[in-house]
Design an enzyme around this catalytic site. Structure first.
Site, mmCIF file in Angstrom:
data_model
loop_
_atom_site.group_PDB
_atom_site.id
_atom_site.type_symbol
_atom_site.label_atom_id
_atom_site.label_comp_id
_atom_site.label_asym_id
_atom_site.label_seq_id
_atom_site.Cartn_x
_atom_site.Cartn_y
_atom_site.Cartn_z
ATOM 1 N N GLY A 268 0.906 -1.407 0.014
ATOM 2 C CA GLY A 268 -0.060 -0.020 -0.111
ATOM 3 C C GLY A 268 0.706 1.266 -0.062
ATOM 4 O O GLY A 268 0.522 2.344 0.266
ATOM 5 N N CYS A 385 -17.715 4.490 -25.615
ATOM 6 C CA CYS A 385 -19.103 5.148 -25.657
ATOM 7 C C CYS A 385 -19.683 5.135 -23.931
ATOM 8 O O CYS A 385 -20.663 4.558 -23.427
ATOM 9 C CB CYS A 385 -20.280 4.221 -26.494
ATOM 10 S SG CYS A 385 -21.627 5.217 -26.708
ATOM 11 N N GLU A 386 -18.879 5.773 -23.286
ATOM 12 C CA GLU A 386 -19.153 6.021 -21.807
ATOM 13 C C GLU A 386 -18.657 7.533 -21.604
ATOM 14 O O GLU A 386 -17.424 7.852 -21.796
ATOM 15 C CB GLU A 386 -18.291 5.149 -21.137
ATOM 16 C CG GLU A 386 -18.838 3.894 -21.249
ATOM 17 C CD GLU A 386 -19.995 3.229 -20.630
ATOM 18 O OE1 GLU A 386 -20.765 4.147 -19.610
ATOM 19 O OE2 GLU A 386 -20.658 2.232 -20.750
#
Length: 401
Positions: A268, A385-386
């Site tokens: 992390g 197409c977003e």
């Protein structure tokens, strides 16, 4: 004015400064080069979108983590660095990590087979994941992996059953939930109670799992594991989680007279993605903080020091990688606070879903030539197409793309 790549690149890959661009990134006659190879030559040979990894950068960062752990834990019980394969794994990358003395942390059958194909010994591989299939567990045992990270009581029973069928003893590490909430977004914070990973310390689930593991005839409890999230900038989160898992180790020792021999503090560790991001602590600083927690644990409990491992992934792979796109349609829209230019590229969320998934930020630059004119407020978007197909939400790019 666009900053030169030399300014953004790390002056040294030892963790003292985490750069945005790979350490070999330069402009030669105005064009971006990585490792001395121009962006245009790379695209001509391989097409775009194209992932490019700076081997020198990746090797240097991996080596820096290994040196930091060796230095911080050399006088305790030693340590290992597991490269988190989920960050970016290929046969070549796994081979580089093995050559540098790192282990590989895998989270799927594909990652495990990739590490094995690179010649990494099974003993230097860990198998992770919250929903391992029987086939994955069988492959791990066949390969003789160093450990299987068990994520639940149900999985504990499954690993015991598979190991019993094979008449083997499976080395396991219990992944525990410490309750320390850290990370840049809810989707990459993994140690709070209400999520899919781990065995809870606070509810007693972790202690129960330890009891069952110790009683199981085909399991060997070799370690405890904690992973609290990703893109973490503060040392406090790591030291608090370290104390929690070390306290659990002490509780297991007091209850069952067993000193669990290994502790995995997970990964992390943060990197920079834009010039506005904070500079994260160095590998040496992270390692020293964890070593301090272990030293306190040993002093307070009288237990022998555990062997320690960590799992850096993005902090090794992230700064070493770039994506090269080819620009297509460009249009500007007028807004209440001025205009914004939309720069469409030949990829998008299909090759990097992180911005759409949880708002990850990146930076961008013109690669084919020196950006010499005035910068324009821009948004780099993909071809899908977003409306959420955004690669870089806000970036200042040269007016003449």
């Amino acid at each position: 004015m666009t900053l030169p790549l030399e300014h953004l690149a790390a002056p040294a890959p030892d963790g003292s400064f985490s750069g945005i661009w790979p350490i070999t990134a330069r402009r030669v006659d105005g064009e971006l080069t990585i490792g001395g190879v121009t962006a245009s030559d790379l695209v001509a040979q391989f097409g775009s979108p194209l992932y490019v990894i700076d081997e020198a950068d990746m090797r240097a960062r991996a080596g820096a983590w290994k040196a930091a752990i060796d230095e911080s834990f050399g006088e305790l019980a030693g340590g290992e660095v597991y490269y988190a394969g989920k960050a970016f794994l290929s046969v070549a990358v796994a081979r580089w990590m093995g050559e540098l003395g790192l282990c590989i942390d895998t989270c799927s059958e594909g990652e495990l087979r990739t590490a094995l194909a690179a010649g990494v010994p099974g003993a230097k591989i860990g198998l992770h994941g919250n929903n391992k299939s029987r086939a994955e567990i069988e492959l791990a045992l066949e390969a003789g992996v160093g450990h299987v990270v068990v994520d639940s009581l149900a999985e504990l029973a499954l690993v015991e059953a598979v190991a019993g069928e094979r008449n083997q003893t499976a080395p396991i590490v219990l992944r525990v939930t410490t309750g320390i909430h850290a990370g840049g977004h809810e989707y990459i914070s993994t140690a709070h109670e209400d999520q899919k990973f781990g065995l809870s310390i606070s509810t007693g689930g972790a202690l129960r799992a330890a009891e069952e593991a110790l009683a199981a005839p085909h399991l060997e409890l070799v370690g405890l594991h904690s992973h609290i999230g990703s893109q973490i900038l503060t040392l406090d989160a790591f030291t608090e989680a370290a104390k929690a898992i070390l306290d659990l180790r002490a509780q297991i020792a007091a209850t069952y007279d067993v000193a669990v021999p290994e502790i995995d503090f997970g990964g992390g560790y943060a990197i920079r993605y834009t010039v506005l991001d904070d500079v994260p602590p160095s590998a040496v600083t992270y390692a020293a903080a964890l070593a301090g927690a272990v030293t306190t644990h040993v002093t307070e409990t009288g237990l022998a020091a555990p062997k320690v491992s960590i799992e850096p992934g993005r902090s090794i792979a992230g700064p070493a990688g770039i994506t090269i796109y080819t620009v297509g349609t460009i249009k500007s829209v007028e807004l209440d606070d001025g205009s914004r230019r939309y720069v469409s590229v030949d990829g998008g969320m299909s090759d990097n879903v992180r911005p759409a998934l949880y708002g990850a930020d990146y930076t961008a630059t013109l690669a084919s030539r020196e950006p010499l004119d005035e910068n324009v407020r821009s948004r780099v978007v993909g071809k899908h197409c977003e409306s959420g197909d955004i690669v870089v939400k806000d970036v200042a790019l040269t007016a003449s793309l």
